[in-house]
Motif scaffolding. Structure first.
Motif, mmCIF file in Angstrom:
data_model
loop_
_atom_site.group_PDB
_atom_site.id
_atom_site.type_symbol
_atom_site.label_atom_id
_atom_site.label_comp_id
_atom_site.label_asym_id
_atom_site.label_seq_id
_atom_site.Cartn_x
_atom_site.Cartn_y
_atom_site.Cartn_z
ATOM 1 N N LEU A 131 0.863 -1.326 0.093
ATOM 2 C CA LEU A 131 -0.109 0.060 0.029
ATOM 3 C C LEU A 131 0.782 1.313 -0.092
ATOM 4 O O LEU A 131 0.620 2.217 -0.628
ATOM 5 N N PHE A 132 1.973 1.220 1.011
ATOM 6 C CA PHE A 132 2.750 2.513 1.078
ATOM 7 C C PHE A 132 3.342 2.558 -0.307
ATOM 8 O O PHE A 132 3.583 3.851 -1.050
ATOM 9 N N ARG A 133 3.922 1.487 -0.924
ATOM 10 C CA ARG A 133 4.839 1.609 -2.357
ATOM 11 C C ARG A 133 3.739 2.169 -3.361
ATOM 12 O O ARG A 133 4.297 2.929 -4.152
ATOM 13 N N GLN A 134 2.694 1.756 -3.242
ATOM 14 C CA GLN A 134 1.755 2.364 -4.439
ATOM 15 C C GLN A 134 1.531 3.719 -4.232
ATOM 16 O O GLN A 134 1.388 4.542 -5.150
ATOM 17 N N GLN A 135 1.162 4.119 -2.843
ATOM 18 C CA GLN A 135 1.027 5.610 -2.417
ATOM 19 C C GLN A 135 2.187 6.457 -3.015
ATOM 20 O O GLN A 135 1.677 7.609 -3.201
ATOM 21 N N ILE A 136 3.317 6.102 -2.750
ATOM 22 C CA ILE A 136 4.506 6.598 -3.083
ATOM 23 C C ILE A 136 4.566 6.854 -4.486
ATOM 24 O O ILE A 136 4.943 8.188 -5.082
ATOM 25 N N LYS A 137 4.308 5.782 -5.181
ATOM 26 C CA LYS A 137 4.395 5.783 -6.743
ATOM 27 C C LYS A 137 3.588 7.217 -7.208
ATOM 28 O O LYS A 137 3.589 7.570 -8.200
ATOM 29 N N MET A 138 2.230 6.969 -6.547
ATOM 30 C CA MET A 138 1.284 8.151 -6.966
ATOM 31 C C MET A 138 1.303 9.431 -6.514
ATOM 32 O O MET A 138 0.723 10.265 -6.971
ATOM 33 N N GLY A 139 2.331 9.590 -5.925
ATOM 34 C CA GLY A 139 2.857 11.116 -5.291
ATOM 35 C C GLY A 139 2.388 11.292 -4.037
ATOM 36 O O GLY A 139 2.305 12.405 -3.836
ATOM 37 N N GLY A 140 1.517 10.375 -3.430
ATOM 38 C CA GLY A 140 1.381 10.376 -1.897
ATOM 39 C C GLY A 140 -0.242 10.875 -1.872
ATOM 40 O O GLY A 140 -1.105 11.154 -3.083
ATOM 41 N N PRO A 141 -0.904 11.229 -0.853
ATOM 42 C CA PRO A 141 -0.028 11.186 0.639
ATOM 43 C C PRO A 141 -0.010 9.701 0.897
ATOM 44 O O PRO A 141 -0.798 8.744 0.433
ATOM 45 N N VAL A 142 0.891 9.313 2.009
ATOM 46 C CA VAL A 142 1.005 8.113 2.524
ATOM 47 C C VAL A 142 0.082 8.225 3.794
ATOM 48 O O VAL A 142 0.365 8.844 4.510
ATOM 49 N N THR A 143 -0.732 7.081 3.961
ATOM 50 C CA THR A 143 -1.561 7.104 4.936
ATOM 51 C C THR A 143 -1.097 6.197 6.007
ATOM 52 O O THR A 143 -1.167 4.948 5.813
#
Length: 639
Positions: A461-473
Motif C-alpha cells: 500500500l505504501f509503495r503504491q501511494q509513493i508511486k502515485m505522489g502521496g499522501p502516505v496514509t
C-alpha cells in the motif's frame, strides 16, 4: 545511410559481412606480401590465387561454424574478439598449409604478418560498428541516467554489463570492503561509501543500485540505513540464488525488500522438525489459496509428502496454486500427488469425507477471515468462519483419525479489541478443550504477527501511494507492529506444529516491533523523495494520519501472561495459558451458535467478552446488516 544499414534485415547484414571479410582476407594477404617483399608489385600466378581461394573458403567456413555471423554487433563485448582472434589464427594456419600444397611463391614469414593485419581488418571494423550503433542508440534514448553501484563483486560486475544496453550509466562503484577500495573495477575506481555524498554531487546521480549478492539481511539493513539521508533512490539487483535458479535476471532492478529494512536474518531450519509431520504422510491445508496457506503448501511439497490436499473456497486462488505447485514439482522432479478441492470449512460432513477418503494424517488449518475492519462489519460470518469453521474441521479430524492438527493463529488473539482477534482466541479455546476431551488427535496452535506481502499488508500500500505522489496514509503516529516474511512464518509454523504435545499454544519470536510511521518514512527516503512537513512545505510526499480503524489496536502482543518456556528452536516459545474444560466450552459454543442464528450481534459480542478471551472494547457495534436492521426497526417504532 548508416541508420538504414543498421536497420536492414539480418540476411542483408550477413551478406555484407561475408563480402567484407572476403575483401579483408584478400587485402590482408596482399599487404603482408608487400611488407615482406618491400614492394607494391608482387608476382601473382595461378598458384597464389589458388592459395588465396583456399584461405578465403576455409576462413569463412570457420567463421560460420564459430557463429561470428550470428553475433549482434550492438551487443558484442570485448570478449567476443576472442572469436575473431581464433578465426584469424586458423586463417593464418590455412594460408601456410595452402601455400605449401600449391607450391605458391609466399615466403614463410608472410602468414605471421598476415595474422596481424587480419586481426586489424577483421576485428577493428566490428568494434567500430559496435560503438557507432551504441552512439546512435544513445542519441535516440537521450541522456542516460547516472547511477552508482554499491558492491564491487560478481553481482556488481554482471549488473554493469547488463545496464550497458539500458538508460542507466554506471558512474561509480562503492564497496565497504577495504581490500577492494582503491582498485579499478570495470574501468572505474572502487571508492569508499564515505565518498558517496561527493560522488552523488559530482555526477548528479539520483539512484544507488545495491549489488550485495548473498549479504545477510542484518548487514543490508545497516547499508540501507546509511543511504537513507543521501536523498537518492535506492534499489537492488536480484540475489545470486534467484539468478542461478532462473527466477530473476540481473537487469531486473527492483525496490528494496522490506525484509532488508528490518534486518532480520533467517535462522537455519531444523530439518527433522520440518519433515516430522509431512514426509511420506498425507497432508491437508485448509485455506490453501491464502498468503500463509499457499506458502505452507510450497514448503510442504519440498518435504516429499505422499499427497497434499488443497482445501480452498475460492476457485481462482485454488487454480493458481495448483498450477504453481505443479511447476515446482516438475522443476524439482518431485513425486507428490496434488489434490485440489473446493469447499468450506463450515461444512463438517464435506471436510470429514475428504479426510477419510484420502487418509489425511496432518492438517494445517489456515482458513480464516483475518481482515480486522471487514470482520467488524461482518461479525456473524467472521465468528462462523473463524470459530465454527475451526470447531467443525477439528471434529472432522478427530473422527477421521487425523494424527496432528495445527491451527494458524494470530497475535490479535491476545487481549483482543476486535471481533477478529476474539474469534481467533475462541478458536484456540475450542482446540484446547478438544485436547482435554480426547488424545488421538494432537492439537496445537501457532501464534504470530503480521507477515510481509500478505493480503492487507501496509508495505505494498505504501509503495503504491509513493508511486502515485502521496499522501502516505498511517492510522496513528504511535502504532507499532511485529513483522515476519511469509516464507519464514510458514517454515516456523511447520516446525512448531511438530513440537506440539496437545493443546499447546506455540508463539513465534517476531523480533523487534516496528513503528509503522518510521517504516513509511524509510520507504519515502529510499525512493529518493523528501517528506512534506510544516518545516518543509516543498517536500515530495506527505504523511497523513487517518485514525485507528474499527477494532484496531496501537500495540499487538504475542502472550497473554508471562508463563512462557523455550523449546528446541530459538524462535519458537511455548505459552501456558488459561483454558476452559470441554463441557464449559461446548455450552459456550451452543449459546454463541444460537446468537449467530438469530443474528443478534450484540449477544455475540457479549458472549465473546464473557468467555476467557480477554476481549474488551468500548466501540459501537459495526456489523452492517445488524445496524441496518436495528435502524429500520427504530424508524418503524417512531412512525
Amino acid at each position: 545511410m548508416l541508420k538504414a544499414l543498421f536497420d536492414s534485415s539480418r540476411t542483408t547484414k550477413r551478406l555484407i559481412s561475408l563480402a567484407y571479410d572476403t575483401l579483408a582476407i584478400s587485402c590482408s594477404l596482399y599487404i603482408a606480401i608487400c611488407l615482406r617483399l618491400g614492394s607494391l608489385e608482387i608476382p601473382v600466378t595461378e598458384r597464389e590465387l589458388a592459395t588465396l581461394a583456399i584461405t578465403i573458403v576455409f576462413t569463412l567456413g570457420a567463421f560460420i561454424r564459430m557463429g561470428m555471423y550470428r553475433a549482434i554487433l550492438r551487443y558484442m563485448t570485448p570478449q567476443a574478439l576472442n572469436t575473431v582472434f581464433l578465426g584469424s589464427c586458423f586463417s593464418a594456419l590455412i594460408l601456410a598449409v595452402g601455400s605449401f600444397f600449391t607450391h605458391s611463391f609466399i615466403p614463410r614469414s608472410v602468414p605471421f604478418i598476415y595474422l596481424t593485419i587480419a586481426l586489424l581488418l577483421l576485428g577493428g571494423p566490428r568494434l567500430l560498428v559496435h560503438h557507432l550503433v551504441m552512439i546512435l542508440n544513445g542519441s535516440h534514448q537521450g541522456k542516460r541516467e547516472p547511477v552508482i553501484v554499491y558492491g564491487a563483486g560478481y553481482t556488481g560486475h554482471q549488473l554493469r554489463l547488463a545496464l550497458k544496453a539500458t538508460n542507466y550509466k554506471v558512474v561509480a562503484f562503492v564497496d565497504d570492503d577495504l581490500a577492494r577500495q582503491g582498485s579499478v573495477f570495470a574501468n572505474l575506481k572502487v571508492q569508499s561509501p564515505v565518498q558517496l555524498p561527493h560522488i552523488i554531487r559530482k555526477h548528479s546521480a539520483t539512484r544507488v543500485l545495491l549489488a550485495l549478492g548473498n549479504t545477510p539481511h542484518s548487514r543490508r539493513a545497516q547499508i540501507i540505513k546509511g543511504l537513507e539521508p543521501l536523498g537518492v533512490s535506492v534499489q537492488t539487483a536480484p540475489a545470486i540464488p534467484d539468478l542461478i535458479s532462473g527466477r530473476a535476471r540481473i537487469e531486473h532492478i527492483r525496490d528494496v525488500d522490506i525484509e532488508d529494512l528490518l534486518g532480520r536474518d533467517p535462522v537455519k531450519a531444523n530439518n527433522d522438525l520440518l519433515s516430522a509431520c509431512i514426509t511420506d504422510k498425507v497432508v491437508m491445508v485448509t485455506g490453501a489459496g491464502g498468503s500463509i496457506g499457499g506458502e505452507l503448501c510450497r514448503q510442504i511439497i519440498l518435504q516429499s509428502p505422499k499427497r497434499i490436499v488443497l482445501f480452498e473456497l475460492n476457485e481462482f486462488s485454488l487454480y493458481q496454486l495448483e498450477s504453481e505447485l505443479g511447476q515446482i514439482l516438475q522443476a524439482k522432479k518431485l513425486d507428490v500427488e496434488i489434490i485440489p478441492l473446493l469447499g468450506s470449512v463450515q461444512r463438517e460432513h464435506r471436510v470429514e469425507t475428504v479426510m477419510r477418503t484420502f487418509g489425511v494424517q496432518t492438517v494445517y488449518h489456515a482458513a480464516a477471515y483475518k481482515h480486522v475492519p471487514l470482520v467488524e462489519h461482518n461479525i456473524v460470518e467472521g465468528v462462523r468462519n473463524n470459530v465454527y469453521g475451526t470447531w467443525y474441521t477439528a471434529e472432522a479430524a478427530i473422527r477421521a483419525g487425523v494424527e496432528s492438527f495445527v491451527l494458524i493463529s494470530t497475535d490479535k488473539a491476545v487481549r483482543p479489541t476486535n471481533v477478529m482477534g476474539a474469534s481467533k482466541r475462541m478458536a484456540e479455546l475450542v482446540l484446547q478443550g478438544l485436547s482435554q476431551r480426547q488424545s488421538n488427535t494432537r492439537f496445537s496452535m501457532v501464534r504470530f504477527g503480521n507477515v510481509l506481502g500478505s493480503s492487507g499488508s501496509v508495505v505494498p500500500l505504501f509503495r503504491q501511494q509513493i508511486k502515485m505522489g502521496g499522501p502516505v496514509t498511517v492510522t496513528h503516529p504511535e502504532i507499532i507492529r511485529y513483522f515476519m516474511t511469509i516464507p519464514e512464518a510458514a517454515e516456523l509454523v511447520i516446525q512448531a506444529g511438530a513440537m506440539g504435545t496437545g493443546g499447546d499454544v506455540l508463539v513465534l519470536d517476531m523480533g523487534e516491533p516496528v513503528r509503522i510511521v518510521d517504516l513509511a518514512r524509510r520507504m519515502i527516503h529510499l525512493s529518493g523523495l523528501t517528506i512534506k512537513t510544516t518545516g518543509l512545505p516543498d517536500g515530495d510526499i506527505e504523511i497523513t494520519y487517518t485514525g485507528l480503524r474499527p477494532g484496531e489496536k496501537l500495540y499487538e502482543e504475542l502472550l497473554v501472561g508471562d508463563n512462557v518456556t523455550g523449546t528446541a528452536h530459538d524462535r519458537i516459545m511455548r505459552a501456558e495459558e488459561f483454558c476452559l474444560s470441554w463441557v464449559d466450552t461446548e455450552v459456550l459454543l451452543w449459546e454463541l451458535d444460537r446468537a449467530c442464528h438469530d443474528y443478534a450481534c450484540d449477544r455475540v459480542r457479549e458472549l465473546l467478552m464473557r468467555a476467557p478471551t480477554g476481549y474488551a472494547t468500548e466501540e459501537a457495534l459495526g456489523d452492517a446488516v445488524w445496524l441496518h436492521k436495528t435502524n429500520t426497526a427504530q424508524l418503524r417504532v417512531i412512525k
